[in-house]
Design a protein around this motif. Structure first.
Motif, PDB file in Angstrom:
ATOM      1  N   ASN A 151       0.813  -1.218   0.000  1.00 42.08           N
ATOM      2  CA  ASN A 151       0.000   0.000   0.000  1.00 42.08           C
ATOM      3  C   ASN A 151       0.848   1.271   0.000  1.00 42.08           C
ATOM      4  OD1 ASN A 151      -2.321  -1.573   0.105  1.00 42.08           O
ATOM      5  ND2 ASN A 151      -2.428  -1.531   2.341  1.00 42.08           N
ATOM      6  N   LEU A 152       2.161   1.129   0.176  1.00 45.53           N
ATOM      7  CA  LEU A 152       3.033   2.296   0.256  1.00 45.53           C
ATOM      8  C   LEU A 152       3.464   2.759  -1.126  1.00 45.53           C
ATOM      9  CD1 LEU A 152       5.445   1.294   3.182  1.00 45.53           C
ATOM     10  CD2 LEU A 152       3.273   2.527   3.323  1.00 45.53           C
ATOM     11  N   SER A 153       3.836   4.037  -1.218  1.00 44.55           N
ATOM     12  CA  SER A 153       4.401   4.569  -2.452  1.00 44.55           C
ATOM     13  C   SER A 153       5.780   3.954  -2.685  1.00 44.55           C
ATOM     14  CB  SER A 153       4.528   6.091  -2.364  1.00 44.55           C
ATOM     15  OG  SER A 153       5.508   6.449  -1.391  1.00 44.55           O
ATOM     16  N   ILE A 154       6.279   4.091  -3.925  1.00 41.91           N
ATOM     17  CA  ILE A 154       7.610   3.572  -4.246  1.00 41.91           C
ATOM     18  C   ILE A 154       8.667   4.232  -3.363  1.00 41.91           C
ATOM     19  CG2 ILE A 154       9.380   3.426  -6.030  1.00 41.91           C
ATOM     20  CD1 ILE A 154       7.122   1.504  -6.471  1.00 41.91           C
ATOM     21  N   ALA A 155       8.520   5.540  -3.107  1.00 41.56           N
ATOM     22  CA  ALA A 155       9.489   6.247  -2.268  1.00 41.56           C
ATOM     23  C   ALA A 155       9.506   5.673  -0.859  1.00 41.56           C
ATOM     24  CB  ALA A 155       9.163   7.738  -2.228  1.00 41.56           C
TER      25      ALA A 155
END
Length: 507
Positions: A151-155
């Motif tokens: 669920n997290l962004s790539i960053a």
């Protein structure tokens, strides 16, 4: 050019790689490479894409086995047969390409292979999450240990990868392009962590194509070219020009000369485009023969706008005109039919089929043009790939070579070649030089300008200010899902651009 290395007292290395060689089918990736790294230093490893940097580090981390040579750690000859064995020796590789498990939690990923347990059987979730929480606080991360990684962004996923380095006391940490997906703020945090590791006596190998990072962080720089060792320099005794020439064996081409573009008709006109929660009231146009840069912080909505134009997202409002006609682009195939091409932000997930050959990837977007009566004209496909292999200087043994085995930069060049082979009228490039070395980056910047001169309308989305300033005729600044300003090339400065992407222009 002086010969490395110069006028510094020699110290005993913590880690030494001697005469390391490695071959893959059709290519010799490493040929007698040497490297030594000392405790408490940041040692930068530089080279063009395909020079062998990642291969050498994967040998150190136990992912690949060398064909020849030695790895010596603390005066002991060691053989890393797996990443787990390398970790047991105190060697950790922070991958450029994320090596995480999306369906596991953040904490489980951070402690993967070393999860705290009761009686060596049951997972101690409380201890696991508490320890992970301490590490995330140290990295100034806002997400929770219990959150699902996917669920997290790539960053943020990259920050989880970096968090692994803080779980135990490693002797050697390899950072392979760690800032490729990070914001400027996250970079500052990462650099602080690297300096802490250095002060604790950890030996650090730092791989990056960003020269400003190299000269800010490193104590020494070693250079590889075409799988061979080119020498080691003390950072404070060398400069970017000298290192670059060692990397590519030539001087970089002169800076791009910016002449006023010869504008054609409006190729693309976007009016009032919006998707609730992502971006709103987006209006801009791009002329044939023009390069328009989009610049903003991560999360500003740039990529989402381009995906909408290309038919990957459905807008809630607004319209898109191509060559003066209102068009409903409901899918990428519609976009291709109307002369659009999109080089996506993530080459591995969206740009390539890694199990296919370079030739097959290059012709994938317009395979129908090579098909007659159900048969594919492979000879015609080969000619197209070889054309772009030459134009883009793609380093690979041949057309049948799997893209999986190419370096990241050469994979990106295949993606660019794929879309150029469709003869687009409008080309969108989202982070076109992410993970690409300085020599290839210069070539792609020149290519972008040359494409515009042929009458192509080009959009470049980039997180690198020097890149948008180099290639763009106009720059559109974004903040929080809105366009804050549109700059002509002659009026933009770094200061005004920064103010625009942080919302200060509106205020």
């Amino acid at each position: 050019m002086k010969e490395p290395i110069n006028s510094q007292p020699e110290e005993k290395p913590l880690l030494k790689l001697k005469n390391v060689s490695k071959s893959f089918p059709g290519v010799k990736a490493l040929d007698g490479v040497e490297l030594d790294v000392r405790a408490g230093e940041v040692h930068a490893l530089l080279g063009e894409n395909g020079a062998g940097k990642s291969t050498l580090m994967k040998i150190l981390a136990g992912i690949y086995q060398p064909d020849g040579g030695e790895v010596i750690l603390e005066d002991q000859l060691v053989h890393m047969s797996s990443p787990l064995e390398a970790r047991e020796h105190g060697v950790l590789l922070i991958h450029q390409e994320l090596s995480l498990v999306p369906d596991m939690t953040v904490a489980e990923n951070v402690f993967l292979g070393n999860i705290p347990r009761f009686a060596n059987i049951f997972v101690n979730n409380r201890h696991l999450n508490e320890r992970c929480g301490e590490i995330l606080t140290r990295l100034n991360c806002k997400f929770k240990p219990t959150e699902k990684l996917g669920n997290l962004s790539i960053a943020n996923q990259q920050m989880v990868e970096i968090a692994r380095a803080l779980v135990f006391q490693p002797k050697v940490v390899v950072f392979d392009e760690p800032t490729a997906s990070l914001t400027d703020y996250e970079k500052v945090v990462l650099f602080g962590v690297i300096r802490e590791l250095k002060e604790s006596g950890t030996a650090i190998v730092y791989i990056s194509h960003r020269m400003d990072e190299i000269f800010e962080l490193s104590d020494r720089i070693s250079v590889l070219r075409d799988g061979t060792y080119q020498g080691t320099f003390y950072t404070r005794q060398t400069n970017e020009d000298e290192v670059t020439q060692r990397m590519i064996g030539r001087d970089l081409d002169a800076d791009i000369e910016h002449q006023p573009p010869e504008l054609g008709a409006k190729a693309l006109q976007v009016s009032g485009l919006g998707i609730e929660g992502l971006y709103s009231d987006i209006s801009f146009d791009v002329h044939a023969g023009e390069v328009v840069g989009f610049y903003g912080l991560v999360g500003a909505g740039r990529t989402e706008i381009m995906e909408t134009i290309f038919g990957l997202r459905k807008p809630d409002s607004g319209s898109v005109q191509i060559n003066g006609q209102n068009l409903a682009i409901n899918s990428p195939s519609d976009a291709i039919d109307h002369g659009l091409g999109l080089v996506p932000e993530s080459r591995k997930e969206q740009g390539l089929v890694l199990g296919m050959s370079c030739k097959d990837n290059t012709t994938l977007a317009n395979i129908s043009e090579f098909t007659k009566l159900g048969w594919i004209d492979t000879s015609a496909e080969r000619k197209v790939f070889e054309e772009y292999m030459d134009k883009l200087r793609i380093k690979c043994p041949g057309w049948e070579y799997s893209t999986l085995n190419l370096s990241g930069g050469n994979q990106q060049k295949v993606v660019i070649g794929k879309w150029l082979s469709t003869s687009p009228k409008i080309l969108i490039l989202d982070e076109p030089t992410r993970g690409i070395d300085v020599g290839s980056k210069s070539e792609i910047h020149h290519l972008i300008r040359e494409l515009a001169k042929t009458g192509l309308a080009v959009i470049v989305v980039s997180s690198e200010m020097p890149e948008v300033l180099t290639v763009s005729d106009r720059i559109i600044a974004m903040y929080d899902g809105r366009i804050t300003r549109c700059f002509d090339r002659g009026e933009v400065t770094e200061d005004t651009l920064i103010r625009a992407i942080t919302g200060q222009t509106e205020r």
